[in-house]
Design a protein around this motif. Structure first.
Motif, PDB file in Angstrom:
ATOM      1  N   HIS A  15     -10.909   4.107  -6.186  1.00 27.07           N
ATOM      2  CA  HIS A  15      -9.980   3.883  -5.079  1.00 27.07           C
ATOM      3  C   HIS A  15      -8.904   4.949  -5.085  1.00 27.07           C
ATOM      4  CE1 HIS A  15     -11.481   0.196  -3.524  1.00 27.07           C
ATOM      5  NE2 HIS A  15     -11.414  -0.413  -4.683  1.00 27.07           N
ATOM      6  N   PRO A  17      -5.461   6.239  -4.065  1.00 28.33           N
ATOM      7  CA  PRO A  17      -4.313   5.593  -3.453  1.00 28.33           C
ATOM      8  C   PRO A  17      -3.985   6.253  -2.121  1.00 28.33           C
ATOM      9  CG  PRO A  17      -3.622   6.998  -5.263  1.00 28.33           C
ATOM     10  CD  PRO A  17      -5.108   7.034  -5.228  1.00 28.33           C
ATOM     11  N   PRO A 177       4.122  -3.044  -0.682  1.00 28.69           N
ATOM     12  CA  PRO A 177       2.883  -2.429  -1.184  1.00 28.69           C
ATOM     13  C   PRO A 177       3.242  -1.215  -2.034  1.00 28.69           C
ATOM     14  CG  PRO A 177       3.188  -1.965   1.158  1.00 28.69           C
ATOM     15  CD  PRO A 177       4.252  -2.951   0.769  1.00 28.69           C
ATOM     16  N   ARG A 178       2.530  -1.052  -3.141  1.00 31.00           N
ATOM     17  CA  ARG A 178       2.876   0.030  -4.073  1.00 31.00           C
ATOM     18  C   ARG A 178       1.648   0.878  -4.381  1.00 31.00           C
ATOM     19  NH1 ARG A 178       8.448  -0.760  -4.051  1.00 31.00           N
ATOM     20  NH2 ARG A 178       8.957  -2.834  -4.774  1.00 31.00           N
ATOM     21  N   ASP A 179       1.871   2.152  -4.583  1.00 27.22           N
ATOM     22  CA  ASP A 179       0.797   3.040  -5.038  1.00 27.22           C
ATOM     23  C   ASP A 179       0.764   3.134  -6.548  1.00 27.22           C
ATOM     24  OD1 ASP A 179      -0.139   3.651  -2.558  1.00 27.22           O
ATOM     25  OD2 ASP A 179       1.213   5.350  -2.283  1.00 27.22           O
ATOM     26  N   ASP A 208      -7.053  -3.289  -5.969  1.00 30.04           N
ATOM     27  CA  ASP A 208      -6.594  -3.040  -4.604  1.00 30.04           C
ATOM     28  C   ASP A 208      -6.179  -1.588  -4.397  1.00 30.04           C
ATOM     29  OD1 ASP A 208      -7.071  -5.592  -3.923  1.00 30.04           O
ATOM     30  OD2 ASP A 208      -4.994  -6.272  -4.025  1.00 30.04           O
ATOM     31  N   GLY A 209      -6.224  -0.783  -5.438  1.00 32.45           N
ATOM     32  CA  GLY A 209      -5.977   0.643  -5.253  1.00 32.45           C
ATOM     33  C   GLY A 209      -4.726   1.175  -5.917  1.00 32.45           C
TER      34      GLY A 209
END
Lengths: 338, 290
Positions: A15, A17, A177-179, A208-209
């Protein structure tokens, strides 16, 4: 779901980001050093490389410089020398852009004791200029729900147990949401059930990435959920590699138990095994690739030993576990309980 | 990344855009100050003083007071003087104490709890954090002053009535003008306290102990009072933070006597600028190890 049965493999979770810096390493440091005014060198020229999409275990005993490193990454503490990049942004210049995409938990939970859990999250959200005030209440409840604190949301923080405080801190990280998640000992103070839940949560976030950088002194935590590991020891980064590589590098040894070890040594030497050690009635040697599977594998050694008239009482192939690997790197043991 | 992907993978690519102007953090800061029970108790004490003055004067004959403008003897003629007397009584200690408590807590309190690292990691830029903290201190200084004035004016009007106001210079002005003069007094005192708040904010960046910062700020104010009372040090007096504080009585003359008011405002502005700059210099480069 148990986390240990579903480790996140680096290759099976490709995944990238989001964002245009998706292919940059999530964290990169160049000779990052912190010398405190007392003269103590807390972090000594480390070169971290946290690949995007990884779950990076930042492993080291307490006091090895992990927290100081994380404080430097986040710009809380200025490095004495060295540079670093977060999500491809050079720091500290890119702090505003990079930190907004990073959720961080530094050295245990910290909140206003006389405010409720929800009010504390509201304050954090209010401070974030990237947060949309119209969705604030919904996002706060969602984060509380995710860490299982919704029922206790109205309670004052001072009435929370250590486990609840730790969860609230995690909820604070999940408001946006966070990377990249930088989590400093996130399972500290949790009971076994809470520990499992938090590890499951981290695995989900990674799936989730998000890239996760997880500092811990628990080797078991790294073995269960990490894809990469960096090992800190007295301020230095003594090892950094994908976990699979570390496991592969661990050399297998044969172990022969016999009343006449000298005979066993002769047989092993005839097969070309190296580093033969004798300890009482136990003989060990590096298996290497001299007895490859196509030649019959280590099993062939058993018949050879018997044919040579060596009285064999026991035989085995021993692969050192990660703890042995880390002990050899740091010269110290790790707390493997929990 | 497409919208569909963005929905399935909640990464920060779909983070809402930066809001250039947001008052949410500032409002959260005000909520923190005015929602805290400790501060309610402090404000209750501030509000009690004008009530005590009004009731005491009502039940006994007024006597000439000590330092500062003598408002006590004027109270029976007009209730607004309760507000002025209360401000004069609270300006040397209670008001500086209240402002010191809030300002000392501003950064040191967050550092002590550990919440400072959370805020900075959000991220809140350090300059913005100081700006919001100082703005909230100023709001508190205004609110504390206004609270005393409002309670004093209300109690005074109820017990002694209003009507035209005889100023300190003997001129009588309509009640409305008197009210405007009271508001000017509040503004002047709030400006003086805001300067002390800047000192407190600076001290607050030096330590992780909010009580220590509060005490140090209060000691700064009280030392200024003490030095101001030593005639041999008259060369020093104009530079002391509290030297012009009691000049607010000049706003109750007709015309307004500005010989002390302008230097007073100038002194407050100088203290504010110097100590805000010092706070910024200190805080923007400090290692946050709490």
């Amino acid at each position: 779901m148990t986390v240990s049965s579903t480790p996140v493999a680096p290759a099976s979770q490709p995944h990238p980001p989001g964002g245009r810096h998706g292919h940059d390493p999530a964290v990169r440091t160049f000779g990052l050093t912190k010398r405190f005014r007392s003269g103590q060198v807390a972090v000594d020229g480390i070169d971290l490389d946290v690949p995007a999409g990884s779950v990076y275990g930042f492993l080291g005993p307490n006091g090895s410089g992990k927290t100081t490193t994380i404080r430097m990454l986040l710009g809380l503490v200025g490095p004495t020398s060295g540079q670093h990049e977060l999500l491809g942004h050079p720091m500290p210049a890119g702090a505003g852009t990079a930190l907004a995409r990073i959720g961080a938990l530094v050295e245990g939970p910290a909140f206003h004791p006389y405010l409720s859990g929800r009010a504390n999250l509201r304050r954090l959200d209010a401070a974030d200029r990237h947060a949309d005030p119209r969705t604030s209440a919904a996002r706060i409840d969602e984060a509380l729900e995710r860490v299982g604190l919704l029922a206790a949301a109205q309670k004052r923080y001072r009435a929370y147990s250590l486990g609840m405080r730790q969860r609230l801190a995690l909820a604070g990280v999940l408001l946006q949401p966070r990377d990249l998640l930088i989590l400093d000992e996130p399972t500290n103070g949790l009971d076994p059930q809470g520990t499992r839940e938090v590890r499951t949560l981290i695995t989900e976030l990674a799936r989730d990435g998000a890239t996760v950088m997880l500092s811990t002194h628990l080797l078991s935590e790294v073995e269960q959920i990490c894809t990469h590991v960096g090992v800190m020891h007295v301020g230095r980064l003594v090892a950094q590699a994908p976990l699979t590589q570390l496991r592969a590098d661990a050399t297998a040894r044969v172990r022969v138990e016999s009343r006449q070890p000298s005979l066993a040594v002769e047989t092993l030497r005839r097969f070309g095994l190296t580093e033969i050690l004798v300890e009482g009635e136990i003989v060990t040697a590096v298996l290497g690739d001299v007895v490859a599977d196509r030649d019959g594998g280590p099993e062939k050694l058993i018949s050879a030993l018997v044919e040579d008239g060596v009285p064999v009482r026991g035989f085995g192939v021993v692969t050192p576990d990660l703890e042995d690997v880390f002990v050899s790197l740091t010269g110290e043991g790790f707390d493997v309980s929990g | 990344m497409s919208a569909v992907e963005a929905a399935t993978h909640p990464t920060a690519a779909n983070l809402p855009a930066l809001r250039r102007i947001s008052t949410r953090f500032f409002r959260s800061e005000l909520l923190l100050i005015f929602g805290r029970r400790r501060n309610w108790a402090g404000m209750a004490v501030l509000a009690a003083v004008p009530l005590i003055i009004a009731i005491a004067v009502k039940v006994t004959a007024p006597r000439p007071g000590g330092g500062g403008p003598d408002f006590l003897s004027s109270i029976t003629s007009n209730g607004l003087f309760v507000a002025l007397a209360a401000l004069a009584v609270e300006l040397p200690l209670f008001l500086p104490l209240a402002v010191s408590a809030i300002a000392g807590d501003a950064v040191a309190g967050e550092a002590n709890l550990g919440t400072l690292r959370n805020l900075l990691a959000v991220p809140v830029h350090r300059t913005r954090l100081l700006a919001v903290k100082y703005a909230a201190i100023v709001v508190f200084a205004v609110a504390a002053t206004a609270l005393i004035a409002a309670v004093g004016a209300l109690a005074g009007l109820v017990l002694f009535g209003g009507g035209p106001l005889t100023l300190l210079s003997g001129v009588q002005v309509p009640f409305g003008t008197g009210l405007v003069r009271l508001v000017l007094v509040c503004g002047y005192i709030a400006a003086c306290l805001a300067a002390l708040g800047a000192v407190g904010l600076f001290v607050s960046t030096l330590t992780e102990q909010p009580i220590g910062a509060t005490i140090a700020t209060l000691i700064f104010a009280i030392t200024s009072h003490i030095l101001d009372a030593i005639p041999q040090l008259d060369w020093l007096h104009p530079y002391l933070i509290s030297h012009y504080w009691m000049a607010f009585g000049d706003l109750l003359r007709s015309p307004i006597a500005t010989t002390s008011i302008w230097p007073g405002l100038g002194s407050a502005a100088a203290y504010t600028l110097i100590f805000l700059a010092a706070a910024w210099a200190r805080f923007s480069s400090r290692d946050i190890t709490s």
